[in-house]
Design an enzyme around this catalytic site. Structure first.
Site, mmCIF file in Angstrom:
data_model
loop_
_atom_site.group_PDB
_atom_site.id
_atom_site.type_symbol
_atom_site.label_atom_id
_atom_site.label_comp_id
_atom_site.label_asym_id
_atom_site.label_seq_id
_atom_site.Cartn_x
_atom_site.Cartn_y
_atom_site.Cartn_z
ATOM 1 N N GLU A 199 0.953 -0.848 0.228
ATOM 2 C CA GLU A 199 -0.108 -0.345 -0.042
ATOM 3 C C GLU A 199 0.837 0.897 -0.084
ATOM 4 O OE1 GLU A 199 -2.282 0.326 2.948
ATOM 5 O OE2 GLU A 199 -4.104 -1.369 2.366
ATOM 6 N N ARG A 291 -15.303 -8.765 16.387
ATOM 7 C CA ARG A 291 -15.180 -9.011 18.079
ATOM 8 C C ARG A 291 -15.284 -7.550 18.266
ATOM 9 N NH1 ARG A 291 -9.551 -7.389 17.056
ATOM 10 N NH2 ARG A 291 -9.335 -5.537 18.065
HETATM 11 C C1 MV4 Z 1 -0.273 2.037 7.644
HETATM 12 C C2 MV4 Z 1 -0.397 3.434 7.467
HETATM 13 C C3 MV4 Z 1 -0.063 4.346 6.915
HETATM 14 N N1 MV4 Z 1 -0.252 3.774 5.408
HETATM 15 N N2 MV4 Z 1 -1.323 1.705 6.068
HETATM 16 C C4 MV4 Z 1 -0.971 0.048 11.979
HETATM 17 C C5 MV4 Z 1 -2.011 -0.846 12.382
HETATM 18 C C6 MV4 Z 1 -2.812 -1.419 11.060
HETATM 19 N N3 MV4 Z 1 -4.077 -1.668 11.437
HETATM 20 C C7 MV4 Z 1 -2.625 -0.654 10.259
HETATM 21 N N4 MV4 Z 1 -1.582 0.208 10.619
HETATM 22 C C8 MV4 Z 1 -1.217 1.605 9.691
HETATM 23 N N5 MV4 Z 1 -1.017 1.295 8.190
HETATM 24 C C9 MV4 Z 1 -0.986 2.991 5.215
HETATM 25 N N6 MV4 Z 1 -1.499 2.509 4.176
HETATM 26 C C10 MV4 Z 1 0.211 3.556 8.778
HETATM 27 C C11 MV4 Z 1 -0.868 2.656 9.947
HETATM 28 C C12 MV4 Z 1 -0.348 3.323 11.112
HETATM 29 C C13 MV4 Z 1 -0.932 3.261 12.559
HETATM 30 C C14 MV4 Z 1 -2.106 3.711 11.610
HETATM 31 C C15 MV4 Z 1 -3.424 3.528 12.642
HETATM 32 C C16 MV4 Z 1 -3.136 4.005 14.281
HETATM 33 C C17 MV4 Z 1 -1.760 3.768 14.287
HETATM 34 C C18 MV4 Z 1 -0.828 3.597 13.344
HETATM 35 C C19 MV4 Z 1 0.624 3.794 14.146
HETATM 36 C C20 MV4 Z 1 1.330 3.353 13.165
HETATM 37 C C21 MV4 Z 1 1.223 3.201 11.660
#
Ligand code: MV4
Length: 492
Positions: A199, A291
């Site tokens: 992504e 959940r």
């Molecule tokens: C991402 C992102 C930036 N760009 N995807 C972290 C947990 C997982 N559920 C998805 N996550 C992320 N995906 C893209 N394409 C940044 C994160 C992310 C993040 C997301 C939600 C809450 C905290 C976070 C901390 C670091 C990175």
């Protein structure tokens, strides 16, 4: 359903059983040897020890839990969160034994448990997604072409991952090959599935998730959003509802997308659809959690709906008793997670005895916990002591009430994240809503808590010497001094 077994422990076991009892249904607890004195065990109508402390020998022992169900004539299982809650094999085994699983079908769990199949299902409904690879990628040339198309930086994610596990950031094409190999080998060893996808990296996103409820008659509603952007290493610290960035229009759009994701997997029960929002308020579907989530109480507080009762009603085959139009947002709710961790020492779990444990009370103050004063915090499980959930008429009132509640929360014997949460709530960036998932990285360092505690210590020293000067050194006053320094110098 006349008797429900809660296959979980701690605060969530207690919280789930409270609602079940209120419905006139009998409750069964299963517990490990480490939890024999826990409140959830005492609260249950019946309780059975299922093994030694390690989860693998107790809370994850599906066969043993099913055996208890048969012995006691249980007709429903609530899995809580964590442990067996998202295990499709367990859900199948429960149903095969003729017991109701209070949750979605095993098929929905399987589809959403795999990020690639979740995205494929969501794509059928035109849900916005971060630009990236169509499906799994194993070939470096293909990865390079995706990276060039969407632009760097990119993230490599494991299809079986989730919650940040197995994610790799690639900022330069030259490191792509190496990162791909690492991501695949990590995913293979951690999940037994090496499929990864790519992504585009969304920098500084906010984490917004939508609570949904679905019955088995085709009705699906959304119960608005929770914002969970304040996280530390993928562990949520503070959650709130509603988010301070969603307009009513955007809320409706995201809510309808979440409902469609639920429809895409024929969902049943309570579920959560996770999105990222970028700085221009574009939103992208990430994954669905099948959940009841830790932070569900903030949704309960703003909607007045008991999500556990709704889960049980849906599992009994009933229709949802309300429609989308009937749901409204009432005020604002904030949850802070109280962990037995030391913010001054890299959040290392701090085990020990809760020498003092006094909950704050007040209008709109809810504490979901599973401990009492004098109890040991077991080392075998998650170090979360409690969730402090506070409701106010608006965001600023909710923040102030939460700060006040933290001040009235008295915990000693273990270090906690309470003062750390207070630091966040008092921060200008949090108060003005100008934050993203990097808040803690940007704004927190242990020294910042130290400064505050030194200020408090100074104040405590001045106050206690004042008390001594004013009233003389009677035993009573030296007690005052001890108390003051205990709360202020030792950080509770
Ligand atoms: C991402 C992102 C930036 N760009 N995807 C972290 C947990 C997982 N559920 C998805 N996550 C992320 N995906 C893209 N394409 C940044 C994160 C992310 C993040 C997301 C939600 C809450 C905290 C976070 C901390 C670091 C990175």
């Amino acid at each position: 359903m006349r008797k429900i077994l809660v296959a979980n422990r701690g605060e969530i076991a207690l919280r789930v059983m409270r609602s079940i009892k209120e419905m006139g249904i009998s409750t069964v607890a299963v517990y490990s040897e480490a939890d024999k004195n826990a409140p959830f065990v005492r609260f249950a109508d019946e309780a059975v020890c299922i093994g030694p402390p390690p989860s693998s020998q107790s809370y994850l022992n599906a066969a043993k839990i099913l055996e208890v169900c048969h012995t006691l004539g249980v007709d429903g299982i609530h899995p809580g969160y964590g442990f067996l809650s998202e295990n499709a094999e367990f859900a199948k085994a429960v149903i095969t034994s003729g017991i109701t699983f209070i949750g979605p079908s095993a098929e929905a769990m399987e589809m959403m448990g795999d990020k690639l199949s979740a995205k494929a299902a969501a794509a059928q409904y035109n849900i916005p997604m971060v630009p990236g690879s169509k499906g799994s990628i194993s070939n470096v040339d293909e990865a390079v072409s995706v990276a060039k198309k969407v632009g760097l930086p990119i993230l490599i994610k494991a299809s079986s991952g989730g919650g940040g596990k197995g994610m790799r950031l690639v900022e330069e094409i030259s490191t792509l090959k190496e990162q791909m190999a690492l991501a695949i080998s990590e995913a293979t060893s951690a999940f037994g599935d090496g499929s990864v996808f790519i992504e585009k990296f969304v920098s500084g996103p906010r984490h917004i998730e939508i609570q949904i409820l679905a019955d088995n008659h085709g009705n699906v509603v959304y119960l608005f959003e929770r914002e969970c952007s304040i996280q530390r290493r993928h562990q949520k610290v503070i959650e709130e509802a509603p988010s301070s960035v969603l307009s009513p229009e955007l809320r409706k759009k995201m809510g309808e997308c979440a409902v469609n994701v639920a429809r895409a997997c024929n969902y049943s029960g309570a579920g959560t659809v996770e999105f990222l929002i970028d700085d221009s308020l574009n939103f992208y579907f990430l994954e669905m959690n099948t959940r009841l989530q830790v932070e569900h109480p903030v949704t309960e507080m703003i909607t007045g709906i008991d999500l556990v009762k709704e889960q049980v009603k849906v599992a009994r085959g009933e229709k949802l008793s309300f429609q989308q139009e009937a749901l409204t947002i009432n005020g604002h709710a904030i949850e802070v997670r109280v962990y037995a961790e030391d913010p001054m020492n890299n959040f290392l779990p701090d085990i020990g005895t809760l020498e003092t444990y006094q909950r704050p009370v007040g209008h709109g103050v809810r504490v979901d916990d599973g401990f009492e004063e004098g109890m040991q915090i077991p080392i075998y499980y998650d170090p979360m002591i409690a969730k402090l959930v506070v409701h106010g008429t608006n965001r600023s009132e909710a923040i102030q009430k939460t700060i006040n509640a933290i001040k009235n929360y008295k915990v000693s014997g273990v270090e906690t994240t309470l003062d750390f949460c207070r630091f966040v709530l008092e921060h200008e960036a949090f108060k003005t809503g100008k934050f993203d998932t990097n808040f803690i990285k940007y704004h927190f360092s242990p020294e910042k808590l130290l400064n505050e505690s030194q200020e408090e210590a100074k104040l405590a020293a001045v106050l206690s010497s004042w008390l001594i000067d004013e009233k003389g050194k009677s035993p009573d006053n030296s007690l005052n001094k001890v108390k003051l320094s205990k709360w202020s110098l030792n950080r509770r």
